[in-house]
Design a protein around this motif. Structure first.
Motif, PDB file in Angstrom:
ATOM      1  N   SER A   1      -4.242  -4.320  -7.382  1.00 21.83           N
ATOM      2  CA  SER A   1      -5.553  -3.581  -8.185  1.00 21.83           C
ATOM      3  C   SER A   1      -5.224  -2.278  -8.631  1.00 21.83           C
ATOM      4  O   SER A   1      -6.042  -1.757  -9.720  1.00 21.83           O
ATOM      5  CB  SER A   1      -6.757  -3.689  -7.234  1.00 21.83           C
ATOM      6  N   ALA A   2      -4.229  -1.666  -8.128  1.00 23.01           N
ATOM      7  CA  ALA A   2      -4.186  -0.059  -8.449  1.00 23.01           C
ATOM      8  C   ALA A   2      -5.162   0.609  -7.923  1.00 23.01           C
ATOM      9  O   ALA A   2      -5.337   2.135  -8.580  1.00 23.01           O
ATOM     10  CB  ALA A   2      -3.584   0.111  -9.773  1.00 23.01           C
ATOM     11  N   LYS A   3      -6.133   0.303  -7.546  1.00 22.89           N
ATOM     12  CA  LYS A   3      -7.377   0.967  -7.024  1.00 22.89           C
ATOM     13  C   LYS A   3      -7.024   1.834  -5.677  1.00 22.89           C
ATOM     14  O   LYS A   3      -6.077   1.701  -4.858  1.00 22.89           O
ATOM     15  CB  LYS A   3      -8.451  -0.043  -6.445  1.00 22.89           C
ATOM     16  N   GLN A   4      -7.846   3.067  -5.903  1.00 27.70           N
ATOM     17  CA  GLN A   4      -7.469   4.013  -4.711  1.00 27.70           C
ATOM     18  C   GLN A   4      -8.491   4.155  -3.883  1.00 27.70           C
ATOM     19  O   GLN A   4      -9.567   4.288  -4.300  1.00 27.70           O
ATOM     20  CB  GLN A   4      -6.811   5.296  -5.468  1.00 27.70           C
ATOM     21  N   GLU A   5      -8.128   4.430  -2.608  1.00 25.17           N
ATOM     22  CA  GLU A   5      -9.255   4.536  -1.616  1.00 25.17           C
ATOM     23  C   GLU A   5      -8.995   5.713  -0.823  1.00 25.17           C
ATOM     24  O   GLU A   5      -7.775   5.912  -0.239  1.00 25.17           O
ATOM     25  CB  GLU A   5      -9.312   3.368  -0.875  1.00 25.17           C
ATOM     26  N   ARG A   6     -10.000   6.547  -0.216  1.00 22.66           N
ATOM     27  CA  ARG A   6      -9.830   7.706   0.757  1.00 22.66           C
ATOM     28  C   ARG A   6     -10.106   6.838   2.101  1.00 22.66           C
ATOM     29  O   ARG A   6     -10.895   6.532   2.262  1.00 22.66           O
ATOM     30  CB  ARG A   6     -10.747   9.044   0.527  1.00 22.66           C
ATOM     31  N   VAL A   7      -9.071   7.366   2.732  1.00 18.81           N
ATOM     32  CA  VAL A   7      -9.075   6.668   4.105  1.00 18.81           C
ATOM     33  C   VAL A   7      -8.633   7.890   5.460  1.00 18.81           C
ATOM     34  O   VAL A   7      -7.692   8.523   5.085  1.00 18.81           O
ATOM     35  CB  VAL A   7      -8.179   5.552   4.444  1.00 18.81           C
ATOM     36  N   GLY A   8      -9.815   7.912   6.484  1.00 14.79           N
ATOM     37  CA  GLY A   8      -9.101   8.848   7.405  1.00 14.79           C
ATOM     38  C   GLY A   8      -8.019   8.492   7.883  1.00 14.79           C
ATOM     39  O   GLY A   8      -7.789   7.534   8.266  1.00 14.79           O
ATOM     40  N   ILE A   9      -7.102   9.823   8.205  1.00 15.13           N
ATOM     41  CA  ILE A   9      -5.949   9.383   9.238  1.00 15.13           C
ATOM     42  C   ILE A   9      -6.037   8.717  10.167  1.00 15.13           C
ATOM     43  O   ILE A   9      -5.334   7.992  10.763  1.00 15.13           O
ATOM     44  CB  ILE A   9      -5.122  10.941   9.369  1.00 15.13           C
ATOM     45  N   ASP A  10      -7.182   9.070  10.999  1.00 13.59           N
ATOM     46  CA  ASP A  10      -7.517   8.413  12.227  1.00 13.59           C
ATOM     47  C   ASP A  10      -7.801   7.077  12.263  1.00 13.59           C
ATOM     48  O   ASP A  10      -7.871   6.329  13.164  1.00 13.59           O
ATOM     49  CB  ASP A  10      -8.277   9.415  13.235  1.00 13.59           C
TER      50      ASP A  10
ATOM     51  N   TRP B   1       0.871  -1.216   0.172  1.00 18.72           N
ATOM     52  CA  TRP B   1       0.157  -0.016   0.087  1.00 18.72           C
ATOM     53  C   TRP B   1       0.770   1.249   0.086  1.00 18.72           C
ATOM     54  O   TRP B   1       1.914   1.070   0.692  1.00 18.72           O
ATOM     55  CB  TRP B   1      -0.943   0.071   1.245  1.00 18.72           C
ATOM     56  N   CYS B   2       0.559   2.183  -0.865  1.00 21.27           N
ATOM     57  CA  CYS B   2       1.199   3.574  -0.868  1.00 21.27           C
ATOM     58  C   CYS B   2       0.142   4.672  -0.641  1.00 21.27           C
ATOM     59  O   CYS B   2      -0.886   4.676  -1.058  1.00 21.27           O
ATOM     60  CB  CYS B   2       1.500   3.908  -2.046  1.00 21.27           C
ATOM     61  N   ILE B   3       0.513   5.535   0.137  1.00 19.90           N
ATOM     62  CA  ILE B   3      -0.453   6.508   0.971  1.00 19.90           C
ATOM     63  C   ILE B   3      -0.032   7.857   0.157  1.00 19.90           C
ATOM     64  O   ILE B   3       1.214   8.131   0.517  1.00 19.90           O
ATOM     65  CB  ILE B   3      -0.244   6.784   2.578  1.00 19.90           C
ATOM     66  N   THR B   4      -0.676   8.556  -0.332  1.00 13.23           N
ATOM     67  CA  THR B   4      -0.371   9.862  -0.658  1.00 13.23           C
ATOM     68  C   THR B   4      -1.288  11.178   0.057  1.00 13.23           C
ATOM     69  O   THR B   4      -2.272  11.086   0.395  1.00 13.23           O
ATOM     70  CB  THR B   4      -0.730  10.119  -2.136  1.00 13.23           C
TER      71      THR B   4
ATOM     72  N   PHE C   1      -3.326  18.189  -0.976  1.00 13.44           N
ATOM     73  CA  PHE C   1      -4.033  19.143  -0.644  1.00 13.44           C
ATOM     74  C   PHE C   1      -5.430  19.093   0.209  1.00 13.44           C
ATOM     75  O   PHE C   1      -5.534  19.677   1.315  1.00 13.44           O
ATOM     76  CB  PHE C   1      -4.115  20.526  -1.523  1.00 13.44           C
ATOM     77  N   ASP C   2      -5.909  18.253  -0.264  1.00 14.33           N
ATOM     78  CA  ASP C   2      -7.408  17.951   0.471  1.00 14.33           C
ATOM     79  C   ASP C   2      -7.016  17.245   1.847  1.00 14.33           C
ATOM     80  O   ASP C   2      -7.950  17.468   2.740  1.00 14.33           O
ATOM     81  CB  ASP C   2      -8.295  16.770  -0.378  1.00 14.33           C
ATOM     82  N   THR C   3      -6.112  16.535   1.930  1.00 11.77           N
ATOM     83  CA  THR C   3      -5.669  15.815   3.253  1.00 11.77           C
ATOM     84  C   THR C   3      -5.735  17.175   4.526  1.00 11.77           C
ATOM     85  O   THR C   3      -6.174  16.790   5.258  1.00 11.77           O
ATOM     86  CB  THR C   3      -4.269  15.128   3.278  1.00 11.77           C
ATOM     87  N   LEU C   4      -5.241  18.190   3.844  1.00  9.88           N
ATOM     88  CA  LEU C   4      -4.980  19.345   4.948  1.00  9.88           C
ATOM     89  C   LEU C   4      -6.295  19.855   5.357  1.00  9.88           C
ATOM     90  O   LEU C   4      -6.551  20.220   6.809  1.00  9.88           O
ATOM     91  CB  LEU C   4      -3.936  20.392   4.494  1.00  9.88           C
ATOM     92  N   LYS C   5      -7.399  19.657   4.344  1.00  8.98           N
ATOM     93  CA  LYS C   5      -8.853  20.109   4.845  1.00  8.98           C
ATOM     94  C   LYS C   5      -9.597  18.958   5.481  1.00  8.98           C
ATOM     95  O   LYS C   5     -10.284  19.259   6.259  1.00  8.98           O
ATOM     96  CB  LYS C   5      -9.303  20.536   3.416  1.00  8.98           C
ATOM     97  N   ASP C   6      -9.545  17.628   4.729  1.00 10.41           N
ATOM     98  CA  ASP C   6     -10.563  16.707   5.401  1.00 10.41           C
ATOM     99  C   ASP C   6      -9.990  15.543   6.220  1.00 10.41           C
ATOM    100  O   ASP C   6     -10.595  14.807   6.627  1.00 10.41           O
ATOM    101  CB  ASP C   6     -11.274  15.892   4.141  1.00 10.41           C
ATOM    102  N   GLY C   7      -8.558  15.650   6.372  1.00  8.33           N
ATOM    103  CA  GLY C   7      -8.020  14.686   7.372  1.00  8.33           C
ATOM    104  C   GLY C   7      -7.949  13.291   6.822  1.00  8.33           C
ATOM    105  O   GLY C   7      -7.796  12.390   7.431  1.00  8.33           O
ATOM    106  N   ALA C   8      -8.198  13.216   5.474  1.00  7.24           N
ATOM    107  CA  ALA C   8      -7.984  11.999   4.643  1.00  7.24           C
ATOM    108  C   ALA C   8      -6.764  11.915   3.719  1.00  7.24           C
ATOM    109  O   ALA C   8      -6.542  12.796   3.308  1.00  7.24           O
ATOM    110  CB  ALA C   8      -9.250  11.663   4.126  1.00  7.24           C
ATOM    111  N   VAL C   9      -6.374  10.491   3.375  1.00  5.11           N
ATOM    112  CA  VAL C   9      -5.310  10.395   2.625  1.00  5.11           C
ATOM    113  C   VAL C   9      -5.971   9.263   1.406  1.00  5.11           C
ATOM    114  O   VAL C   9      -6.801   8.521   1.712  1.00  5.11           O
ATOM    115  CB  VAL C   9      -4.067   9.831   3.196  1.00  5.11           C
ATOM    116  N   THR C  10      -5.094   9.096   0.443  1.00  6.07           N
ATOM    117  CA  THR C  10      -5.423   8.314  -0.630  1.00  6.07           C
ATOM    118  C   THR C  10      -4.589   7.179  -0.254  1.00  6.07           C
ATOM    119  O   THR C  10      -3.324   7.164  -0.368  1.00  6.07           O
ATOM    120  CB  THR C  10      -5.136   8.890  -2.135  1.00  6.07           C
ATOM    121  N   VAL C  11      -5.191   6.049  -0.353  1.00  4.71           N
ATOM    122  CA  VAL C  11      -4.414   4.605  -0.245  1.00  4.71           C
ATOM    123  C   VAL C  11      -4.744   3.969  -1.404  1.00  4.71           C
ATOM    124  O   VAL C  11      -5.740   3.659  -1.975  1.00  4.71           O
ATOM    125  CB  VAL C  11      -4.969   3.612   0.936  1.00  4.71           C
TER     126      VAL C  11
END
Ligand code: GAP
Length: 434
Positions: A413-422, A392-395, A398-408
């Motif tokens: 599968s190369a699929k990307q998912e938004r997951v909350g940092i917490d 898994w790679c996390i990016t 700029f949205d992270t700074l607003k919504d506290g989520a990252v792209t995993v």
């Protein structure tokens, strides 16, 4: 899809292992030494993960197994009693022209050597046996005491049999597990780490009451258990098979034996042996067992599962290799992958993204082996992580700074998912669950 038969897969693997820090030739700056290998930062993680999964399955997952860690050097009488000084041998033939020695059962090496003598037809001597035990000399004054580096880790279990029975609450049937280094003075080390002179074994010695039928059942049970373990960790079942030993090829201690073989680029090869050792070892060491409840005394029989850690490492790497003209991926089971997670700031020149990514990296690193990367662009970073099997790679964007989520991003599968940092810890724990 990677073709297991492509001869160059071994070359690609050896080059990837060196370039990315999995495996290096030992003492390379002095020209190396045949049959010895060093595991780099990624190799040690992969190898440790294999050993961890093995211990989890064979010790923690059972009520009837305890572990030990015996010394590598033992009293030399152990090796006399175990039969290794006489029987751990390889038959060699010698070329009568140039005196090169080759294993008598290695038809490929014999043919290759014959082709080197183009003008004269090579002739071979009768096969002669050479012992594979590695001698060491102890002490500083002459005469030094001759001893041996252990040729199998197994004898350390047998010589401690009574210590373990008297110090632990074990009763037959029960097993003793061990992982550790073994040494064999192999005449023809080769095929990368496959045949080395120093290697690691992971073994279970399982003690049962002598009974032909029941011990056969235990043997069959462990065959299946071990085969299933490799499949559960991702080796393709079509690349695995059992091969029973014929009467004339069994080790000196075995009543019967089966190998688990892998369909490697250099043919079907053994990477684990299941052996019915009967009473051979305990009897030779003059050891026996007394049932604590009935008082009955007998010499237990032993069913052994003996796997090579280095061979497992090599075959897990080969089996997970996927390559096309665009990218190379090691599709390792996440439990085995050296790094579980890689973290990138979307842009390396934006301090707020770097700072946030570093913060997540330091937090995750405490629980999962995690790597931080801010070099090049995101595509290059994915490429570099795929090549070493990071699932898994996390990016951090700029949205992270607003919504506290990252792209995993998922490796396979190369699929990307938004997951909350917490939620990240839980998310990875769930993925890595047994
Ligand atoms: N105690 C039983 C025993 O040692 P073995 O079949 O000789 O049995 C068990 O060895 C495993 O150890 C093999 O299946 C292989 O994975 C590993 N092994 C043996 N010799 C090796 C070598 N020269 N290099 C790397 N691994 C080796």
């Amino acid at each position: 899809m990677a073709d297991n038969k492509t001869p160059s897969l071994m070359d690609k693997m050896a080059s990837l292992c060196k370039r990315r820090g999995f495996i290096f030739p030992s003492s390379e700056i002095y020209g190396g030494i045949q049959g010895f290998w060093d595991y780099g930062p990624l190799g040690v993680e992969l190898k440790n993960n294999i050993k961890k999964e093995w211990w989890k399955k064979m010790v923690y997952g059972r009520e009837d197994v305890v572990g030990i860690d015996a010394a590598i050097i033992m009293n030399p009488q152990v090796w006399k009693a175990s039969g290794h000084l006489e029987a751990l041998v390889d038959p060699l033939v010698e070329c009568k022209i140039c005196h090169t020695r080759v294993r008598a059962d290695n038809e490929e090496a014999i043919k290759a050597h014959e082709n080197e003598h183009k003008d004269e037809k090579a002739q071979w001597t009768e096969a002669k046996s050479f012992n594979l035990m590695t001698e060491v000399y102890l002490g500083v004054t002459e005469p030094k005491q001759k001893a041996y580096l252990r040729g199998e880790i197994t004898q350390g279990v047998f010589v401690n049999f009574e210590n373990i029975v008297s110090s632990s609450r074990v009763a037959i049937p029960f097993g003793i597990a061990q992982i550790g280094k073994a040494f064999r003075n192999e005449i023809t080390p080769g095929n990368f780490t496959f045949r080395s002179r120093e290697f690691e074994q992971m073994e279970l010695e399982y003690f049962v009451k002598p009974d032909e039928e029941k011990s056969r059942e235990t043997f069959e049970y462990f065959k299946k258990l071990r085969m299933d373990w490799y499949v559960s960790l991702g080796i393709k079942s079509e690349n695995l098979r059992f091969r029973d030993h014929a009467d004339d090829e069994r080790a000196h201690y075995a009543r019967y034996a089966t190998d688990i073989q892998y369909n490697s680029p250099f043919g079907w090869q053994e990477f684990e042996g299941i052996h019915h050792r009967g009473e051979y070892d305990l009897k030779n060491h003059k050891l026996s067992y007394q049932d604590k409840e009935t008082g009955e005394k007998y010499i237990p029989w032993v069913i052994e599962t003996s796997g090579g850690v280095d061979r497992a490492t090599l075959f897990f790497l080969l089996d997970s290799y996927y390559g096309d003209d665009k990218r190379v991926v090691l599709k390792l089971d996440p439990k085995l992958a050296p790094y579980k997670v890689a973290i990138f700031p979307l842009l390396a020149n934006k301090p707020e993204l770097v700072e946030k990514a570093k913060e997540i990296y330091l937090r995750l690193k405490r629980e999962f082996n995690t790597v931080f990367d801010d070099r090049g662009n995101i595509g290059k970073r994915y490429f570099a992580q795929d090549e070493i099997g990071t699932p898994w790679c996390i990016t951090v964007d700029f949205d992270t700074l607003k919504d506290g989520a990252v792209t995993v991003r998922d490796r396979d599968s190369a699929k990307q998912e938004r997951v909350g940092i917490d939620k990240l810890n839980e998310w990875f724990q769930e993925k890595l669950k047994d």
